[in-house]
Design a protein around this motif. Structure first.
Motif, mmCIF file in Angstrom:
data_model
loop_
_atom_site.group_PDB
_atom_site.id
_atom_site.type_symbol
_atom_site.label_atom_id
_atom_site.label_comp_id
_atom_site.label_asym_id
_atom_site.label_seq_id
_atom_site.Cartn_x
_atom_site.Cartn_y
_atom_site.Cartn_z
ATOM 1 N N LYS A 602 51.154 42.118 22.330
ATOM 2 C CA LYS A 602 49.722 41.842 22.444
ATOM 3 C C LYS A 602 48.930 43.136 22.599
ATOM 4 C CE LYS A 602 49.997 37.173 24.426
ATOM 5 N NZ LYS A 602 49.729 36.329 25.627
ATOM 6 N N VAL A 613 50.006 42.035 14.936
ATOM 7 C CA VAL A 613 49.360 40.736 14.723
ATOM 8 C C VAL A 613 50.342 39.779 14.052
ATOM 9 C CG1 VAL A 613 47.450 39.540 13.577
ATOM 10 C CG2 VAL A 613 47.074 41.812 14.568
ATOM 11 N N GLY A 617 52.395 36.123 15.485
ATOM 12 C CA GLY A 617 52.630 34.888 14.736
ATOM 13 C C GLY A 617 54.104 34.531 14.704
ATOM 14 N N TYR A 633 47.575 33.662 13.261
ATOM 15 C CA TYR A 633 47.865 35.103 13.338
ATOM 16 C C TYR A 633 48.306 35.649 11.982
ATOM 17 C CZ TYR A 633 47.449 35.381 18.432
ATOM 18 O OH TYR A 633 46.973 35.392 19.711
ATOM 19 N N LYS A 636 45.437 36.178 9.645
ATOM 20 C CA LYS A 636 44.691 37.377 10.043
ATOM 21 C C LYS A 636 45.433 38.639 9.602
ATOM 22 C CE LYS A 636 42.717 39.727 14.077
ATOM 23 N NZ LYS A 636 42.550 39.682 15.563
#
Length: 979
Positions: A602, A613, A617, A633, A636
């Motif tokens: 994170k 990122v 996911g 995620y 993105k």
């Protein structure tokens, strides 16, 4: 349907079969003239049918229409009335396999697809038999073992819905044939033969389908001695559409293949044949015989080794106890009965046939000794191989090859197939042994069957290019390459074994060679110093070098993880934080810590790192099963350009778990896999290659060549190949020429381009080694191989252009191919290519128009050599990397000076003045000689000096160095889906 086509009947009906049916129904039991005949037929009390003989269209008579045509129309019609149109030459006999295929018993195989017939009659017949199959399959098999699972694939059809269809033939664990059919009503039906298939014998298997009847026949050996014959009959209707899917020989992602070899395979699509009528000869008889002899010899070797491993611990294995200080044993040896050894149950003839094996076993037993009584044959083979390689790695290792070959043969027989690959290369290249392509093929096939990575790549490459007497066959090439490509990501995630990162390092690139280091090298020590001081970039590079074993550093995952941890906890570098989080998630060399890993992931994601990122996911998909959050995620990360995210989204669509879309969507999955593959994602590339070979997706039209290219790209990243390349590079840097040549030959024969050009470079540097030990023209062979590869360096094209221009040993001069090579180098942006093309024009050579078009030279100037020269020199100058005057700029300047001088000489005034001055000079000379002659003096003759002429320009032979940047590694992706 009765008459031939004429002026009035333009398209008479073409009939291939006519069935005349007759039936009797009771007047009051359902028979009615107003209902369809099919319904009346169901209620018939008696019925029969017969086949009517049809008349081919061009054997029918012309109809007399009782009409007269105008003379011009009649004349035109008569010109073409008796011309029979020519149908495409086509047959229903298909050769699915013409050469041996080594099946390793894994989940890869040969994929073949049938097109529809172009011939209208054949295609009509095929369609009519969808519910009444009539076909014959004939294939040769050599089985080493029966199936380890319940079923192993031999030949089976997979339809467009990825389901088994007719026919599907498998091998069972007991050795029976399992034949499966798909029924018209949608169900499947299977039957098992009563007989079993023989092992370690060439068998021809013939299977004929005729409606509901199946005839299975097996014949043994080249003389086709009958073995078994079985006829099986069914009442059900089979569904058979051989164009609505694809055939697979061997394994696939659905089932493992057999362990053994496939021989020639013939498929008769539209008719059945008796075994005696089938024409399916074994074209590679010598190779098949050698294969049989190899396994017969290996059976003896394995028996000897098995007895040895069981006997030595009971006899000589306890000898080390005598070395201990023990009074009781001393007394026993002095006064007791003499100790006896357990004799090996081997005859003298057996020892004479395998002298190298007995020598190797004595060395293994005396020096190391088996670790336990149950030591396997494979482990003994590995030890024999290690001792052989140790001799090959000596200073004069190439001298040892002929004496090492027998030991490698014994190691190969023990199932250690690295030895098989060494033997294949030795025989195929004649590396200090007589060149024998038959033996090379034998050991390459044996290694491929044993799933040896380099052997499989060698087979894949040879079939991809169709070289060294291997037939060009992209489907067969794909079978080998896909096997290793599938293993590559798994090998990368395994930190054990002789693996190294595959680096593109060219021996011509001095700058890259300078940064190669070891643990005590200057580069490594400087990085370590900077990393200790907290330099994040140095910490990451150091960790990568240690984790993957790059730049000459030995692989050390434990030390790499320490630097990952130090960088992640002491710096704010998002890449180091992410790398350490992955290590903690997977537990690679460190205890798993999911909580800390999530925190670090994170933190890295918050810093905008797209890999992190994507990692979030992956966490929610793998550990939380929260597909909605995982997709959020990944979408993105995919927008940020992360290829792992593209692959993971494809997995969601493939599995049918994408949020809001409950069904599988292979089309969207394929699009995401393709996007991931373009970003370098290994698993995405594998899926794309599978789609291209099967052609079952509309967005991926079948393209076997492209499938091979993608699978080859992945296979060449395999760490075991990287280990061989690294050993060759280290030997080259240390000046160990014998070892460098050995390992680069081993790597080059797998088909990897960088090793082929490096080997050719070594042969140029040390022609004495190449001529003294290799049985092939090293420089020609490997530069020639390299220029047919994707991404070949421009200096390889230049070198081949020079070789074609001057001719090389047994190769004659070929200016056309020379021009093609220089043009390809020029197209790759190499100024030397433009320069050499210009020099060829200066010498009077003619550049073909298609080459000029290839170089995108304006067609309007292609007829003027001066204009072409100006264009080539200008491009050469613009592509030159030299800041000062270069040969290109000087040549361009010289060309323009010549043009100016030529224009000056064509001036009328200058011509008149030049003529006048020349006349005056001649008159003065004549007058001078006359005066000298009159004075009576005898002049002394002067020696005439030759007028020097400039040497004829010829294409340069010095290739330009390639200074491409070295690829940097990334943290490996996790399989299905990746993090």
């Amino acid at each position: 349907m009765v008459y031939r086509d004429d002026y009035f009947i333009r398209h008479s009906i073409s009939v291939s079969a006519v069935i005349l049916r007759a039936w009797i129904t009771h007047k009051y039991s359902g028979g009615d003239l107003n209902v369809k005949w099919e319904e009346n037929l169901l209620h018939a009390v008696a019925k029969n049918y017969t086949l009517l003989k049809t008349v081919p269209p061009f054997e029918r008579p012309f109809k007399d229409h009782q009409v007269c045509l105008e003379w011009n129309m009649d004349y035109i019609w008569n010109l073409r009335a008796n011309k029979i149109p020519q149908c495409p030459l086509e047959t229903d006999v298909v050769t699915l396999l013409g050469f041996l295929y080594a099946s390793s018993g894994e989940n890869t195989g040969i994929v073949k697809k049938f097109p529809r017939f172009h011939n209208r009659e054949l295609e009509a017949t095929r369609r009519q038999r969808i519910d009444y199959p009539v076909f014959t399959v004939s294939l040769w098999l050599y089985l080493l073992h029966y199936c380890k699972a319940s079923l192993c694939g031999i030949l089976y059809f997979v339809d467009s819905n990825e389901m088994y269809s007719t026919p599907s033939v498998f091998l069972t664990e007991e050795g029976h044939l399992h034949i499966q059919m798909h029924l018209v009503k949608g169900e499947d039906l299977a039957v098992k033969t009563k007989f079993t298939m023989p092992l370690k014998e060439w068998v021809r298997l013939d299977i004929s389908f005729s409606g509901g009847q199946i005839v299975v026949t097996t014949s043994i050996g080249q003389d086709l001695k009958s073995y078994h014959n079985q006829t099986i009959s069914f009442r059900e209707d089979f569904y058979y559409n051989d164009t609505a899917g694809y055939f697979i020989l061997g394994g696939s992602r659905y089932v493992a293949g057999i362990e053994g070899f496939f021989g020639p395979l013939k498929y008769y699509r539209l008719h059945t044949l008796h075994p005696e009528q089938i024409v399916n000869p074994f074209l590679e008889k010598q190779l098949a015989e050698q294969l049989q002899l190899y396994y017969e010899r290996c059976a003896e070797v394995q028996e000897i080794v098995s007895v040895y491993t069981a006997t030595v611990p009971q006899g000589g294995g306890r000898q080390e106890a005598c070395d201990l200080r023990n009074s009781y044993l001393d007394l026993k040896l002095r006064y007791g009965r003499p100790s006896t050894c357990r004799a090996f149950p081997w005859e003298k003839g057996l020892k004479d046939r395998h002298p190298s094996l007995f020598q190797a076993l004595l060395e293994v037993g005396l020096w190391t000794g088996p670790r336990n009584p149950n030591e396997s044959v494979l482990e003994i083979g590995g030890r024999i191989f290690e001792k052989a390689v140790k001799r090959l790695s000596s200073v004069d290792g190439l001298h040892q090859i002929s004496s090492v070959v027998p030991f490698l043969m014994d190691s190969s027989c023990c199932g250690y197939h690295k030895a098989s690959y060494y033997l294949a290369v030795f025989y195929e290249t004649g590396l200090n042994v007589p060149r024998d392509q038959l033996q090379g093929m034998l050991y390459s096939l044996v290694g491929g069957q044993g799933s040896e990575r380099l052997s499989s790549m060698n087979l894949g490459y040879k079939h991809y290019q169709g070289v060294d007497n291997y037939p060009l066959d992209w489907e067969l090439s794909y079978a080998y390459y896909s096997n290793i490509a599938t293993k590559t990501p798994l090998d990368q995630h395994t930190l054990q074994g002789d693996q190294a990162y595959v680096e593109t390092i060219r021996l011509k690139d001095d700058e890259t060679l300078k940064v190669q280091t070891k643990e005590d090298g200057d580069v490594f020590m400087w990085l370590k110093h900077e990393a200790t001081r907290g330099n994040a970039a140095a910490q990451q590079r150091l960790a990568q070098m240690l984790f993957w074993g790059q730049q000459g550093v030995a692989k050390n995952p434990e030390a790499a993880i320490e630097w990952y941890a130090k960088g992640a906890l002491e710096t704010e570098d998002p890449a180091l934080i992410y790398d350490y989080a992955i290590v903690l998630f997977k537990g690679q060399g460190v205890k798993k810590n999911r909580r800390l890993a999530l925190e670090l992931m994170k933190k890295a994601a918050s810093k905008g790192l797209h890999q992190a990122v994507n990692g979030l996911g992956w966490y929610y998909h793998k550990f939380k099963k929260n597909y909605a959050k995982a997709a959020k995620y990944w979408l993105k990360a995919e927008e940020m350009g992360n290829p792992d995210a593209s692959y993971n989204l494809g997995v969601l669509y493939l599995d049918g778990i994408f949020p809001g879309i409950p069904e599988r969507n292979q089309t969207l999955a394929g699009e995401y896999f393709h996007k991931a593959a373009q970003g370098g994602h290994i698993e995405g590339t594998l899926w794309c290659s599978l789609y291209y070979i099967t052609g079952n997706l509309e967005t991926f039209p079948r393209d076997p060549e492209k499938a091979v290219v993608w699978a080859k790209h992945v296979a060449e990243k395999n760490g075991y190949l990287g280990h061989v390349i690294r050993k060759g590079l280290n030997a080259y840097l240390e000046g160990s020429w014998h070892e460098a040549l050995l390992y680069y030959v081993l790597a080059a024969e797998t088909g990897i381009e960088v090793s082929q050009t490096n080997l050719a470079h070594i042969c140029e540097e040390r022609p004495d080694l190449a001529k003294g030990y290799l049985g092939v023209n090293c420089v020609w062979r490997y530069y020639n191989f390299s220029v047919f590869q994707i991404g070949a360096p421009s200096f390889a094209y230049l070198k081949m252009g020079d070789l074609y221009y001057y001719g090389h040993q047994n190769q004659s001069q070929d200016l056309e191919l020379s021009v093609q090579m220089y043009a390809q180098a020029a197209l790759d942006g190499d100024s030397q290519g433009f320069f050499n093309l210009a020099l060829l024009i200066e010498e009077g050579a003619i550049i073909p128009h298609h080459i000029l078009d290839f170089l995108e030279i304006d067609p309007t100037i292609q007829s003027n050599n001066i204009s072409i020269l100006r264009e080539l020199y200008e491009r050469c100058w613009s592509q030159s990397s030299e800041e000062s005057f270069s040969p290109c700029s000087l040549a361009w300047l010289y060309l323009h000076l010549r043009l100016i001088w030529g224009a000056v000489l064509h001036s009328a005034l200058i011509y008149f003045l030049g003529t006048f001055l020349l006349s005056v000079l001649i008159a003065w000379t004549v007058q001078y000689f006359q005066s000298v002659s009159a004075s009576g003096s005898r002049p002394t003759p002067a020696r005439a000096s030759a007028d020097p002429t400039a040497p004829t320009a010829s294409p340069a032979v010095t290739p330009a160095a390639d200074a491409s940047a070295q690829d940097q590694p990334t943290v490996p992706n996790n399989a299905e889906p990746g993090e």
